[in-house]
Design a protein around this motif. Structure first.
Motif, PDB file in Angstrom:
ATOM      1  N   LEU A   1      85.756  30.312  40.796  1.00  0.00           N
ATOM      2  CA  LEU A   1      85.721  29.912  41.660  1.00  0.00           C
ATOM      3  C   LEU A   1      85.862  30.551  42.607  1.00  0.00           C
ATOM      4  O   LEU A   1      85.874  31.863  42.423  1.00  0.00           O
ATOM      5  CB  LEU A   1      87.629  28.973  42.211  1.00  0.00           C
ATOM      6  CG  LEU A   1      87.786  27.401  41.797  1.00  0.00           C
ATOM      7  CD1 LEU A   1      88.965  27.046  42.082  1.00  0.00           C
ATOM      8  CD2 LEU A   1      86.820  26.953  41.826  1.00  0.00           C
ATOM      9  N   LYS A   2      84.710  31.199  43.771  1.00  0.00           N
ATOM     10  CA  LYS A   2      84.830  31.538  44.696  1.00  0.00           C
ATOM     11  C   LYS A   2      85.901  32.337  45.630  1.00  0.00           C
ATOM     12  O   LYS A   2      86.888  31.671  45.328  1.00  0.00           O
ATOM     13  CB  LYS A   2      84.175  31.173  45.601  1.00  0.00           C
ATOM     14  CG  LYS A   2      82.347  30.778  45.741  1.00  0.00           C
ATOM     15  CD  LYS A   2      81.371  30.515  47.034  1.00  0.00           C
ATOM     16  CE  LYS A   2      80.043  30.486  46.252  1.00  0.00           C
ATOM     17  NZ  LYS A   2      79.507  30.670  47.616  1.00  0.00           N
ATOM     18  N   GLY A   3      86.626  32.908  45.264  1.00  0.00           N
ATOM     19  CA  GLY A   3      87.833  33.990  46.036  1.00  0.00           C
ATOM     20  C   GLY A   3      88.640  34.544  44.606  1.00  0.00           C
ATOM     21  O   GLY A   3      89.737  34.819  44.960  1.00  0.00           O
ATOM     22  N   ARG A   4      88.243  34.065  43.650  1.00  0.00           N
ATOM     23  CA  ARG A   4      88.644  34.307  42.407  1.00  0.00           C
ATOM     24  C   ARG A   4      88.344  35.088  41.327  1.00  0.00           C
ATOM     25  O   ARG A   4      86.990  35.777  41.718  1.00  0.00           O
ATOM     26  CB  ARG A   4      89.388  33.035  41.855  1.00  0.00           C
ATOM     27  CG  ARG A   4      89.801  31.345  42.289  1.00  0.00           C
ATOM     28  CD  ARG A   4      91.197  31.677  42.301  1.00  0.00           C
ATOM     29  NE  ARG A   4      92.047  30.753  43.364  1.00  0.00           N
ATOM     30  CZ  ARG A   4      93.064  30.401  44.024  1.00  0.00           C
ATOM     31  NH1 ARG A   4      94.250  31.329  42.851  1.00  0.00           N
ATOM     32  NH2 ARG A   4      93.396  29.578  44.534  1.00  0.00           N
ATOM     33  N   MET A   5      88.989  35.674  40.998  1.00  0.00           N
ATOM     34  CA  MET A   5      88.403  36.856  39.623  1.00  0.00           C
ATOM     35  C   MET A   5      89.693  37.083  38.332  1.00  0.00           C
ATOM     36  O   MET A   5      90.721  36.795  39.296  1.00  0.00           O
ATOM     37  CB  MET A   5      88.082  37.970  40.090  1.00  0.00           C
ATOM     38  CG  MET A   5      87.819  39.376  39.554  1.00  0.00           C
ATOM     39  SD  MET A   5      87.251  40.692  40.288  1.00  0.00           S
ATOM     40  CE  MET A   5      88.498  41.644  39.306  1.00  0.00           C
ATOM     41  N   SER A   6      88.903  36.543  36.986  1.00  0.00           N
ATOM     42  CA  SER A   6      89.649  36.343  36.207  1.00  0.00           C
ATOM     43  C   SER A   6      89.214  37.528  34.954  1.00  0.00           C
ATOM     44  O   SER A   6      88.510  38.403  35.116  1.00  0.00           O
ATOM     45  CB  SER A   6      90.071  34.659  35.530  1.00  0.00           C
ATOM     46  OG  SER A   6      90.310  33.975  36.735  1.00  0.00           O
ATOM     47  N   THR A   7      90.361  37.486  34.765  1.00  0.00           N
ATOM     48  CA  THR A   7      90.479  38.740  33.572  1.00  0.00           C
ATOM     49  C   THR A   7      90.322  38.191  31.911  1.00  0.00           C
ATOM     50  O   THR A   7      91.757  37.647  31.768  1.00  0.00           O
ATOM     51  CB  THR A   7      91.852  39.657  33.755  1.00  0.00           C
ATOM     52  OG1 THR A   7      93.124  39.021  33.556  1.00  0.00           O
ATOM     53  CG2 THR A   7      91.500  40.552  34.915  1.00  0.00           C
ATOM     54  N   ARG A   8      90.058  38.966  30.848  1.00  0.00           N
ATOM     55  CA  ARG A   8      90.072  38.341  29.728  1.00  0.00           C
ATOM     56  C   ARG A   8      91.489  39.681  29.396  1.00  0.00           C
ATOM     57  O   ARG A   8      91.194  40.846  29.101  1.00  0.00           O
ATOM     58  CB  ARG A   8      89.066  39.405  28.931  1.00  0.00           C
ATOM     59  CG  ARG A   8      89.736  38.878  27.261  1.00  0.00           C
ATOM     60  CD  ARG A   8      88.026  39.480  26.641  1.00  0.00           C
ATOM     61  NE  ARG A   8      88.847  39.746  25.521  1.00  0.00           N
ATOM     62  CZ  ARG A   8      87.994  40.434  24.192  1.00  0.00           C
ATOM     63  NH1 ARG A   8      86.895  40.353  24.381  1.00  0.00           N
ATOM     64  NH2 ARG A   8      88.726  40.483  23.323  1.00  0.00           N
ATOM     65  N   LEU A   9      92.708  39.478  28.893  1.00  0.00           N
ATOM     66  CA  LEU A   9      93.893  40.258  27.988  1.00  0.00           C
ATOM     67  C   LEU A   9      93.209  40.838  26.710  1.00  0.00           C
ATOM     68  O   LEU A   9      93.549  39.396  25.547  1.00  0.00           O
ATOM     69  CB  LEU A   9      95.314  39.937  28.347  1.00  0.00           C
ATOM     70  CG  LEU A   9      96.090  40.863  28.224  1.00  0.00           C
ATOM     71  CD1 LEU A   9      97.700  39.623  28.818  1.00  0.00           C
ATOM     72  CD2 LEU A   9      96.614  41.256  27.467  1.00  0.00           C
ATOM     73  N   GLN A  10      92.946  41.872  26.799  1.00  0.00           N
ATOM     74  CA  GLN A  10      92.211  41.922  25.350  1.00  0.00           C
ATOM     75  C   GLN A  10      93.400  43.405  24.792  1.00  0.00           C
ATOM     76  O   GLN A  10      93.161  44.472  24.894  1.00  0.00           O
ATOM     77  CB  GLN A  10      91.110  43.190  25.493  1.00  0.00           C
ATOM     78  CG  GLN A  10      90.335  43.245  24.023  1.00  0.00           C
ATOM     79  CD  GLN A  10      88.982  43.637  24.330  1.00  0.00           C
ATOM     80  OE1 GLN A  10      88.267  43.917  25.185  1.00  0.00           O
ATOM     81  NE2 GLN A  10      88.409  45.010  23.843  1.00  0.00           N
ATOM     82  N   PRO A  11      93.823  42.126  23.831  1.00  0.00           N
ATOM     83  CA  PRO A  11      95.340  43.459  23.403  1.00  0.00           C
ATOM     84  C   PRO A  11      94.800  43.697  21.580  1.00  0.00           C
ATOM     85  O   PRO A  11      95.484  43.533  20.903  1.00  0.00           O
ATOM     86  CB  PRO A  11      96.185  42.202  23.276  1.00  0.00           C
ATOM     87  CG  PRO A  11      95.711  41.601  22.826  1.00  0.00           C
ATOM     88  CD  PRO A  11      93.957  41.043  23.297  1.00  0.00           C
ATOM     89  N   ASN A  12      93.361  44.655  21.799  1.00  0.00           N
ATOM     90  CA  ASN A  12      93.361  44.591  20.519  1.00  0.00           C
ATOM     91  C   ASN A  12      93.759  46.291  20.075  1.00  0.00           C
ATOM     92  O   ASN A  12      95.070  46.415  20.200  1.00  0.00           O
ATOM     93  CB  ASN A  12      92.298  45.263  20.183  1.00  0.00           C
ATOM     94  CG  ASN A  12      90.762  44.663  20.748  1.00  0.00           C
ATOM     95  OD1 ASN A  12      91.335  42.760  20.731  1.00  0.00           O
ATOM     96  ND2 ASN A  12      89.815  44.802  21.382  1.00  0.00           N
ATOM     97  N   HIS A  13      94.332  45.676  18.205  1.00  0.00           N
ATOM     98  CA  HIS A  13      94.850  47.184  17.604  1.00  0.00           C
ATOM     99  C   HIS A  13      94.098  47.272  16.434  1.00  0.00           C
ATOM    100  O   HIS A  13      93.837  46.495  15.370  1.00  0.00           O
ATOM    101  CB  HIS A  13      96.703  46.216  17.553  1.00  0.00           C
ATOM    102  CG  HIS A  13      97.786  46.748  16.322  1.00  0.00           C
ATOM    103  ND1 HIS A  13      97.829  47.782  15.270  1.00  0.00           N
ATOM    104  CD2 HIS A  13      98.362  47.876  17.767  1.00  0.00           C
ATOM    105  CE1 HIS A  13      98.580  47.955  15.490  1.00  0.00           C
ATOM    106  NE2 HIS A  13      99.153  48.903  16.502  1.00  0.00           N
ATOM    107  N   PRO A  14      94.191  48.538  16.097  1.00  0.00           N
ATOM    108  CA  PRO A  14      93.488  48.554  14.619  1.00  0.00           C
ATOM    109  C   PRO A  14      94.097  48.691  13.338  1.00  0.00           C
ATOM    110  O   PRO A  14      93.052  48.483  12.495  1.00  0.00           O
ATOM    111  CB  PRO A  14      93.664  50.295  15.295  1.00  0.00           C
ATOM    112  CG  PRO A  14      94.992  50.879  15.766  1.00  0.00           C
ATOM    113  CD  PRO A  14      95.017  49.503  16.972  1.00  0.00           C
ATOM    114  N   THR A  15      94.834  47.960  13.553  1.00  0.00           N
ATOM    115  CA  THR A  15      95.400  46.892  12.340  1.00  0.00           C
ATOM    116  C   THR A  15      95.258  46.887  12.293  1.00  0.00           C
ATOM    117  O   THR A  15      96.775  45.506  11.964  1.00  0.00           O
ATOM    118  CB  THR A  15      96.943  48.128  11.194  1.00  0.00           C
ATOM    119  OG1 THR A  15      97.900  47.705  12.710  1.00  0.00           O
ATOM    120  CG2 THR A  15      96.301  49.571  11.519  1.00  0.00           C
ATOM    121  N   ASP A  16      95.655  45.286  13.977  1.00  0.00           N
ATOM    122  CA  ASP A  16      96.237  44.430  13.696  1.00  0.00           C
ATOM    123  C   ASP A  16      97.521  44.294  13.446  1.00  0.00           C
ATOM    124  O   ASP A  16      98.207  43.154  13.400  1.00  0.00           O
ATOM    125  CB  ASP A  16      95.432  42.974  12.886  1.00  0.00           C
ATOM    126  CG  ASP A  16      93.561  42.997  12.893  1.00  0.00           C
ATOM    127  OD1 ASP A  16      93.691  43.296  14.396  1.00  0.00           O
ATOM    128  OD2 ASP A  16      93.439  42.667  12.324  1.00  0.00           O
TER     129      ASP A  16
END
Length: 461
Positions: free
Chosen positions: A153-168
C-alpha cells in the motif's frame, strides 16, 4: 533486423534488437564481461537514441531469445494482453518514456496497463531514463499483495526479518527474531536462508517460525528459503509452509541451472494454494532474482543482464507472488562493479518490476570485494523508499553472518520509515502497538524494557 543511426559525423550500426538493447544499457561490469557492452560512451548514447525510436510493437515481432527454444519467451508472448497494451501500442520507446512521466500515467492507468507490457518493452524504456525518472514513475505504481497481512500500500514500507545463522542454531535464530520484532521488522516475512538444504533441518526452521507466529499471534508469514522441490516435499509431509520460495531467472537455460522450470513452479503454486494458510489473501509465492544470474550460469543467450533480469519478472508475474526480491548487489563486482552501478541497477529493477505489476522489494546489498560501502546502501535505501519500494531486508547490524554479505539493518528500516513517513503493513502496525513495541504515533516505544509478552524469552537465550 539491423538498426543504425548517424551521430556526430559517425554512423553506428547494431546488428539486431538484442545487440541494440545491450549497447544502450548504462555501463555495468557484467555486460563488459559478456562482451556485449557498448565500446564507449559515444556508442552507448547512439544506441540509446536509436532505441528511443524503436516502436514498442517491435518487441512482439522480434523476440530477443527465440520462441521455439525458450519457455520464458513463450510465456511472455503467449500471455501478452493486447487489449491492455492498446493505449500505448502506437508509441515508440522514447514516446513511452514521455507518456510515463506525464500526468496521464496515473496509478490506476498503470495498473491496467501492466498486463499489456512485456519485460523487453519495460527494460528498453528504463535504459533511456534518468534516476529521477525511474523514481517518479515507480512511485506512481502500486502493487498490493495479501497473505496474513497487506503489503504494498502507498505510504507503507515493509521488511523481511532475516534471522540467518551459520549453523541454523534455534537459539541464535530466536535471538535475531526477537531483536528484529522489537525494532518493528518482519511484516513482509520472517524469512531464513538455511545453512543447509537438508529436509529435516529446513523443516525444524519452518516449525520454529510457525511457533513464533502462532504463539504471539503475529499477522505475518514465514518462509525458509530452500529449493522449491524441498518445499513440495515439506508440503506433502505436512510441514507448516506459508510462502513457497525459489530463485528464478529470465531464460530457460538459467532456470534449468537452478533445477526448475515453469511446470515445477506451477506444481508448487497449486500445492501452496491448497494449504489455505493465508487469512487475508492467497499470494503464496516468494521469488528472488538478481542481475547477472543468467550470465553467471552462462545462460544469458547474448542478452544484456538487465533485460535478462526483467524477463525473470515475467516468470514471477505468472504465479501472482506475495513478494519478489531483487538481491541487487549479491552476485558480486563481476556483474555490478561499484556503488554507482548497484544503485542504478536497484532502481531499474524496482521500476521495471512495478511497471509489470510485480510486488518488488530489494535486498539493498553488496559483497565485501565490491567497490561499495554502507554510504552507497544508505543512498539506495533512501531512493527506493522515495520510489515506493514494497519491502527491504532487516538483518542484525547489516551484516549477514551466514551468507557473508552486507545489507540493511533493523535500524535502517526505522530510519527510512521515520524520514520518509512510511509505516509497516497496517495489520502488523496494529500488532506492534498492541504489543507495546510502537506507541500510538507509530514510534518505537520499547526503550530499555522488553514488552511483557516477550519478557520470558530473554531467560531462554
Amino acid at each position: 533486423m539491423a538498426y543504425s543511426i548517424d551521430l556526430g559525423g559517425n554512423r553506428y550500426r547494431f546488428t539486431d534488437l538484442k545487440s541494440l538493447m545491450a549497447k544502450a544499457t548504462p555501463l555495468r561490469s557484467g555486460d563488459c564481461l559478456a562482451g556485449i557492452a557498448a565500446e564507449n560512451a559515444s556508442e552507448r548514447v547512439a544506441a540509446q537514441l536509436c532505441l528511443a525510436e524503436v516502436p514498442l510493437k517491435r518487441f512482439l515481432e522480434e523476440p530477443l531469445i527465440p520462441y521455439e527454444s525458450d519457455e520464458v519467451t513463450r510465456l511472455i508472448i503467449d500471455s501478452h494482453n493486447r487489449q491492455a497494451f492498446a493505449p500505448v501500442s502506437h508509441l515508440s520507446v522514447g514516446e513511452f518514456r514521455n507518456w510515463l512521466l506525464s500526468e496521464r500515467a496515473t496509478t490506476p492507468v498503470l495498473q491496467a496497463l501492466a498486463p499489456g507490457l512485456t519485460p523487453e518493452m519495460v527494460a528498453a524504456v528504463s535504459k533511456i531514463m534518468r534516476v529521477q525518472d525511474l523514481i517518479l514513475v515507480a512511485a506512481k505504481c502500486e502493487v498490493v499483495t495479501r497473505f496474513r497481512n497487506t503489503v504494498g500500500l502507498k505510504g507503507r514500507m515493509s521488511t523481511r526479518l532475516q534471522p540467518n545463522h551459520p549453523t541454523d542454531d534455534p537459539a541464535g535464530v530466536a535471538a535475531s527474531l526477537l531483536d528484529g520484532l522489537l525494532y518493528g521488522n518482519g511484516d513482509a516475512v520472517l524469512g531464513i536462508n538455511p545453512a543447509t538444504d537438508n529436509y529435516h533441518a529446513v523443516t525444524r526452521l519452518m516449525q520454529l517460525l510457525d511457533d513464533v507466529i502462532q504463539r504471539y499471534e503475529i499477522p505475518t508469514q514465514s518462509c525458509v528459503l530452500t529449493h522449491v522441490t524441498t518445499h513440495l516435499e515439506a508440503i506433502n509431509r505436512g510441514a507448516p509452509v506459508d510462502l513457497v520460495f525459489q530463485s528464478i531467472a529470465g531464460t530457460q537455460a538459467a532456470n534449468d541451472s537452478f533445477g526448475i522450470n515453469l511446470a515445477i513452479l506451477d506444481e508448487a503454486h497449486r500445492a501452496a494454494l491448497e494449504l489455505g494458510r493465508g487469512t487475508l489473501g492467497n499470494n503464496v509465492m516468494y521469488f528472488e532474482t538478481g542481475q547477472g544470474s543468467a550470465l553467471s550460469a552462462n545462460a544469458h543467450q547474448g542478452v544484456d543482464q538487465q533485460t535478462c533480469e526483467v524477463r525473470a519478472y515475467a516468470v514471477a508475474r505468472r504465479f501472482d507472488p506475495f513478494l519478489v526480491n531483487t538481491v541487487v548487489g549479491f552476485i558480486g563486482p563481476e556483474y555490478l562493479y561499484d556503488g554507482k552501478q548497484i544503485i542504478r541497477a536497484g532502481l531499474e529493477d524496482h521500476f521495471c518490476g512495478k511497471l509489470l505489476g510485480v510486488p518488488m522489494g530489494c535486498d539493498i546489498c553488496y559483497t565485501n570485494h565490491a567497490e561499495a560501502d554502507q554510504d552507497d546502501m544508505d543512498m539506495l535505501l533512501t531512493l527506493l523508499g522515495t520510489a515506493g519500494i514494497n519491502f527491504i531486508m532487516g538483518i542484525p547490524g547489516s551484516d549477514d553472518i551466514m551468507l557473508n554479505y552486507q545489507t540493511t539493518s533493523f535500524h535502517d528500516a526505522l530510519y527510512a520509515r521515520q524520514v520518509l513517513g512510511k509505516k509497516p503493513a497496517p495489520e502488523f502496525e496494529a500488532w506492534l502497538q498492541r504489543m507495546g513495541i510502537f506507541d500510538g504515533e507509530g514510534r518505537l516505544a520499547t526503550g530499555n524494557q522488553l514488552p511483557a509478552p516477550f519478557a520470558h524469552i530473554a531467560d531462554r537465550l
